[in-house]
Write a protein that holds these residues in place. Sequence first.
Motif, PDB file in Angstrom:
ATOM      1  N   UNK A 283    -109.864 -68.325  41.791  1.00 28.58           N
ATOM      2  CA  UNK A 283    -109.769 -69.000  40.491  1.00 28.58           C
ATOM      3  C   UNK A 283    -110.507 -70.331  40.529  1.00 28.58           C
ATOM      4  N   UNK A 286    -114.295 -69.834  40.451  1.00 29.63           N
ATOM      5  CA  UNK A 286    -114.751 -69.472  39.118  1.00 29.63           C
ATOM      6  C   UNK A 286    -114.590 -70.635  38.142  1.00 29.63           C
ATOM      7  N   UNK A 287    -113.499 -71.359  38.315  1.00 29.28           N
ATOM      8  CA  UNK A 287    -113.184 -72.429  37.381  1.00 29.28           C
ATOM      9  C   UNK A 287    -114.144 -73.596  37.475  1.00 29.28           C
ATOM     10  N   UNK A 288    -114.596 -73.901  38.684  1.00 26.13           N
ATOM     11  CA  UNK A 288    -115.541 -75.014  38.832  1.00 26.13           C
ATOM     12  C   UNK A 288    -116.822 -74.707  38.070  1.00 26.13           C
ATOM     13  N   UNK A 289    -117.206 -73.452  38.045  1.00 18.98           N
ATOM     14  CA  UNK A 289    -118.300 -72.999  37.199  1.00 18.98           C
ATOM     15  C   UNK A 289    -119.677 -73.332  37.761  1.00 18.98           C
ATOM     16  N   UNK A 292    -121.226 -77.046  37.498  1.00 21.74           N
ATOM     17  CA  UNK A 292    -120.782 -78.083  38.437  1.00 21.74           C
ATOM     18  C   UNK A 292    -121.261 -77.755  39.847  1.00 21.74           C
ATOM     19  N   UNK A 322    -111.933 -61.559  42.659  1.00 20.01           N
ATOM     20  CA  UNK A 322    -110.872 -61.141  41.748  1.00 20.01           C
ATOM     21  C   UNK A 322    -111.036 -59.662  41.376  1.00 20.01           C
TER      22      UNK A 322
ATOM     23  N   UNK B 264    -113.262 -80.151  32.329  1.00 16.29           N
ATOM     24  CA  UNK B 264    -114.010 -78.899  32.277  1.00 16.29           C
ATOM     25  C   UNK B 264    -113.322 -77.827  33.119  1.00 16.29           C
ATOM     26  N   UNK B 265    -112.916 -78.231  34.314  1.00 14.50           N
ATOM     27  CA  UNK B 265    -112.265 -77.293  35.222  1.00 14.50           C
ATOM     28  C   UNK B 265    -110.983 -76.748  34.592  1.00 14.50           C
ATOM     29  N   UNK B 268    -111.672 -74.347  31.652  1.00 11.41           N
ATOM     30  CA  UNK B 268    -112.146 -73.018  32.061  1.00 11.41           C
ATOM     31  C   UNK B 268    -110.998 -72.218  32.662  1.00 11.41           C
ATOM     32  N   UNK B 269    -110.222 -72.856  33.525  1.00 11.28           N
ATOM     33  CA  UNK B 269    -109.119 -72.130  34.169  1.00 11.28           C
ATOM     34  C   UNK B 269    -108.093 -71.687  33.130  1.00 11.28           C
ATOM     35  N   UNK B 272    -109.486 -68.895  31.044  1.00 12.89           N
ATOM     36  CA  UNK B 272    -109.624 -67.737  31.911  1.00 12.89           C
ATOM     37  C   UNK B 272    -108.280 -67.021  32.071  1.00 12.89           C
ATOM     38  N   UNK B 273    -107.251 -67.802  32.395  1.00 17.39           N
ATOM     39  CA  UNK B 273    -105.936 -67.203  32.603  1.00 17.39           C
ATOM     40  C   UNK B 273    -105.381 -66.639  31.297  1.00 17.39           C
TER      41      UNK B 273
END
Lengths: 435, 288
Positions: A283, A286-289, A292, A322, B264-265, B268-269, B272-273
């Motif tokens: 997660x 993926x979240x950092x994208x 970044x 995932x 941003x983080x 997105x998280x 996403x969830x």
Amino acid sequence: MADAALYARADGLFQRKKIMSLALPAVIIGYLAYVFFAFDVPGLAERARLDNARTLVADMVSYKTHVSRDNRSGEVTVAIEGERKGEYAPGQEPDWVAMQGLTQVIDLGDGHVVTFLPENALRYDVPGFGLIEARVDGREIVSNLGDDSPDWVSASRTRLNITTDAGRVSLTRNRTEVFRYFAGWELFFFTLDSPYFGHGFSEIFFGPQIDPARSNMVGAWQDFWHNAMWRHSDVAWALFETVLMAFLGTFGAAIVALPVAFIAAKNFAPLRSLRFFMRRIFDFLRGVDGLIWTILLSRALGPGPLTGSLAILLTDTGSFGKMFSEALENVDNKQIEGISSTGASTLQRYRFGVIPQVTPVLLSQVLYYFESNTRSATIIGAITGGGIGLLLTQAMITQKDWEEVTYYIVLVVLMVMAMDSLSGWLRKRLIQGDK
Amino acid sequence: MANLTDGTAYSHPRDSYVAMIQRKRLYGGIMLAVFVLMLISGFMLADERNAGGFWAGLPQLLDFPADVVADASTKLHLMPAHLVKFFPALLETINIAAASTLIGALFAIILSLLSTRGLALWPRAIPLFRRVMDIMRAVPEIVIALVLIFILGGGPVPAMIAIAFHTAGALGKLFSEVNENADLKPVEGLHSVGATWFQRMWFGVVPQVSPNYFSYALLRFEINIRASAILGFVGAGGIGYELRNAMSWGKGKFDEAAAIFILLFLTIVIFDQLSGYVRQRLIHQEAH
């Protein structure tokens, strides 16, 4: 009584559906209206530069040749797009420019004729209007146009601009310039210094040898490939670099993610805490994208294709981790039990019991990502400086090479479509071929 | 029949099987070796073309995050203010993603219906609409965004149009796959009572496929949030634009960048969830 309740329920259901069918479009329209004002679309009309759009479209399908005189030295050059690499050698000027000692006669077609006269003067014969005469007088520009000059002329003390359908003339203290517009992309195959310039395809392929030092095919290819204006070899390399970024990122991520996904899958990892931990790592990745990751990596590694590859690799390791672990959780246990009944070791159980089951699923996901990452690599290239994305942004920043921008866009679209077909073809071959 | 008496043809089934397996393994091994070789040489090539080498840059990899964390922790008291300050920009990024997903999905629905066999208004034009969607899908958002920024000036609208354009192509393809599985009976029923094409689609097809549409659109929304953040970085407004400004302040002033990273983080998280959860529920609803 039961009927009445039933009717009431049905009525209620219909009522709810009616409300939904009206409410949903209303919400959507309401939201779009909010966005309309939040993004200041009404103010956009003022900010929009339609002249920019016109230049862009005109430049996409045409090019201009500059005839310019340096008003200090009197030197006259004829150059395509005014660039040094598109300059005509002295004595080789195109036939619509006649060099007659100190005067030059430039025929813009349709009866429009511009003449550069000595002492920094010029004469422009505009059909249906008359003769415009202008010259530099000391520090000022003087012309025979009175105060009531037509709207296609803009005249001030330091600058005279005449724009007609045939071309554009500009006179300042330092330069006298004439632009003539032609349809098409200039010098796409050969630059002016190439001996093959101006020769047709059939002439090059079947005609007599043009350059005594090289055979026609080889010479034409060399001059085309190293064309200084369009830089075909650099563009081809940039396209390759973009595909390379996507390839390394996608498949590198798949290789990293596969073993790790076992740890995150419920039926393979006995440790619940470890599983949870791995999932959070996915997660996080993926979240950092990609954005970044790109910034972070380019700080350490500098701009280039490796930075782009690793940014894609990191983001996609999260996505693949995932997806792979979900695919692993859905494997059929019978096959694994069958393998273990023959006394297979753990590794063998995975190799023959699990991998054959998940390969088609994983491969098709990876190939989907490969195609979409070609697009991402273009975008990341624009940020981190690699591949076709970099060329594209560079050409856009100059705000004049729109024909090059068009060329790159066409190439990018073709590249992505080619990758799309390739990944589709491979998916079909590898997944259905196995059965 | 001759084979029954002549035992040789059957005498070594095991040998031929083993030979086949070995051949298969050999091909597989060669394929794998070529693939690994391509990957390694690719990485070496990319490393060579990079401005800084991988091994030289590796020790510095954590320098920048360390700077950011250091700046953020020394100015921790400013963090809430920064988070509030950049929230409108974040909202703009989310709005760009939402509006472009919405507009793109609306176009995608029309395009997908026009390019599905059995549903299309003009069956002859199906290949045309498919090609149009292929091209729309192939255009990276940044291309359209940069051209539109040149014409319309910076701001959210170029990004929105660019993402919506790509979304229409991408969703159109997925939607038309969904449409192909739709039951045609309601459409025929509506046709028999004289419904127009639009009515047939709206009442006959869309109710069947809307959960799948919604699920795909949600997935796309999540992708579009990332895309709109990236487009901001090249000048299209939103949090990406703020990030680029914050990055340019340089060392010692990365506290704003840290705030933007966090926003941003988290965004997105969260999305996403959320989209994962909603899609999971949609699938389970259908299974009932």
